[in-house]
Design a protein around this motif. Structure first.
Motif, PDB file in Angstrom:
ATOM      1  N   GLU A 122       0.842  -1.114   0.036  1.00 20.29           N
ATOM      2  CA  GLU A 122       0.070   0.049  -0.029  1.00 20.29           C
ATOM      3  C   GLU A 122       0.767   1.266   0.007  1.00 20.29           C
ATOM      4  O   GLU A 122       0.384   2.404  -0.511  1.00 20.29           O
ATOM      5  N   HIS A 147      -4.967  -2.227   6.360  1.00 22.14           N
ATOM      6  CA  HIS A 147      -4.699  -0.925   5.716  1.00 22.14           C
ATOM      7  C   HIS A 147      -4.315   0.481   6.633  1.00 22.14           C
ATOM      8  O   HIS A 147      -5.138   0.659   7.462  1.00 22.14           O
ATOM      9  N   GLY A 149      -9.809   1.250   7.338  1.00 20.62           N
ATOM     10  CA  GLY A 149      -9.103   1.589   6.267  1.00 20.62           C
ATOM     11  C   GLY A 149      -8.116   2.887   6.354  1.00 20.62           C
ATOM     12  O   GLY A 149      -8.369   3.917   5.926  1.00 20.62           O
TER      13      GLY A 149
END
Length: 388
Positions: free
Chosen positions: A139, A191, A234
């Motif tokens: 990510e 995340h 998230g």
């Protein structure tokens, strides 16, 4: 291409309290910025470091580096693989990996499933790529000093995969050896990722989306203990650890990378040592606060929260994706955060924060400028100081 367009922002209300008496120190006004477009490239990350050894900062983003001080001349680094609207370049962390005195950089992406470093050739040849580790979907990647030796480690955020970091090995003189030691911290992460001393024991802890990992005495060999005290969903990359209210306890600032929301969580500890986190909204009205920094923009010695919307984070599929673009800083006033607008508007007028931006004093003014990439272009916001 628009360039050197001066934006004077006086969007905040007057900051001098009613009834202020003579001799009291006046709070600083909003910071003014000059917005300059560098390129229309759609890479989402940018780093700032001296590429060619001339003592002047350069910009590194995607397939190019832009030569300082005016960033007009650009040099080809090498091919960057596209994946739809994305590019295989989610970070540009400066690090002299092979100890040759030239600054290299570290990157990776969701699609490459690896973290790698790009070797600075010292001329206009293409930069060679070297794999640091196979990690799963990346990510984004951070550079933090995990073991306190004064050198950063490379820490990828890999949702659904183990949390690990890579320590650059050095010889007996401290020179980088071009090789990395991999250290696994936890079996899984979500995340978003942060790092800082949560419990005040002098050791840096990791914050992941569903809790914080307490650092052992030896972070390279010891066991990290998970405390599941919150769930951020998230979360942003990074999650920031800051003593917001200056009560001696580390608080947490987190944005929602793919939804609405920006909040800070106040750490409280009762008489029995039980820890809790009190949520305080900062800005619930904007979405895709995917990245952020805590930096002193106005020169008062106190940090400000710098962040903004990541334009088309999921190619237009996130809540709020069609909202106007914005880049902001939030100043703590002792009780709450006040929002200051740096750039705002539709595509071509407003500017988002991208996936990974940089701050640096590009003109040796003593003030931090902002360098922001993204699918909406590469820009520099020159810091012109506070309003009178």
């Amino acid at each position: 291409m628009k360039s050197k367009t001066l934006f004077l922002f006086a969007l905040a209300a007057a900051m001098v309290p009613i009834g202020e008496t003579q001799g009291q120190e006046k709070p600083l006004g909003p910071v003014r910025f000059t917005k300059v477009q560098i390129a229309s490239e759609s890479y989402e990350s940018v780093g700032v470091f001296d590429v060619n050894g001339d003592g002047i900062s350069d910009l590194v983003s995607g397939a190019y580096w832009y030569e300082g001080p005016n960033f007009i001349r650009k040099h080809y680094i090498g091919p960057v693989k596209p994946y739809g609207e994305y590019w295989d370049d989610f970070s540009n962390i400066p690090l002299d990996v092979n100890g040759d005195g030239r600054m290299d950089y570290v990157t990776g992406s969701w699609f490459s499933n690896s973290v790698r470093w790009h070797e600075n050739p010292g001329d206009d040849q293409e930069w060679k790529q070297h794999i640091i580790g196979e990690t799963g979907n990346v990510e984004g990647t951070m550079g933090w000093d995990i073991d306190g030796d004064g050198h950063i480690e490379i820490v990828p955020n890999t949702p659904g995969h183990p949390l690990r970091f890579f320590k650059l090995l050095r010889d007996g003189t401290g020179r980088a050896a071009g090789r990395f030691q991999e250290v696994v911290v936890a079996a899984n992460q979500g995340h978003g990722l942060g790092f800082g001393d949560v419990n005040g024991d002098g050791r840096g802890d990791f914050v992941i989306s569903n809790g914080w990992l307490e650092a052992p005495e030896d972070p390279l060999t010891g066991k990290w203990v998970l405390h599941e005290e919150f769930d951020f969903g998230g979360a942003s990359l990074p999650i920031l650890l800051v003593d917001v209210n200056q009560d001696g306890k580390m608080d947490i600032i987190v944005g929602q990378g793919h939804d609405y929301g920006l909040d800070w969580y106040e750490q409280t500890v009762d008489s029995k040592g039980n820890r809790a986190w009190v949520k305080h909204p900062i800005d619930p009205f904007n979405s895709q606060y995917h990245t952020m920094q805590w930096v002193d923009l106005d020169g008062d010695g106190q940090g400000e929260l710098l962040t903004g919307k990541r334009y088309r984070a999921h190619n237009g599929g996130d809540p709020g994706a069609d909202d106007l673009l914005g880049l902001y800083y939030f100043k703590w006033n002792g009780e709450s955060f006040s929002k200051q607008v740096i750039s705002y508007g539709p595509l071509g007028v407003g500017k988002g924060a991208g996936l990974s931006f940089s701050t640096a004093d590009l003109r040796n003014t003593g003030r931090l400028d902002i360098v922001v990439a993204g699918k909406d272009g590469l820009y520099v916001f020159y810091n012109e100081g506070t309003t009178p």
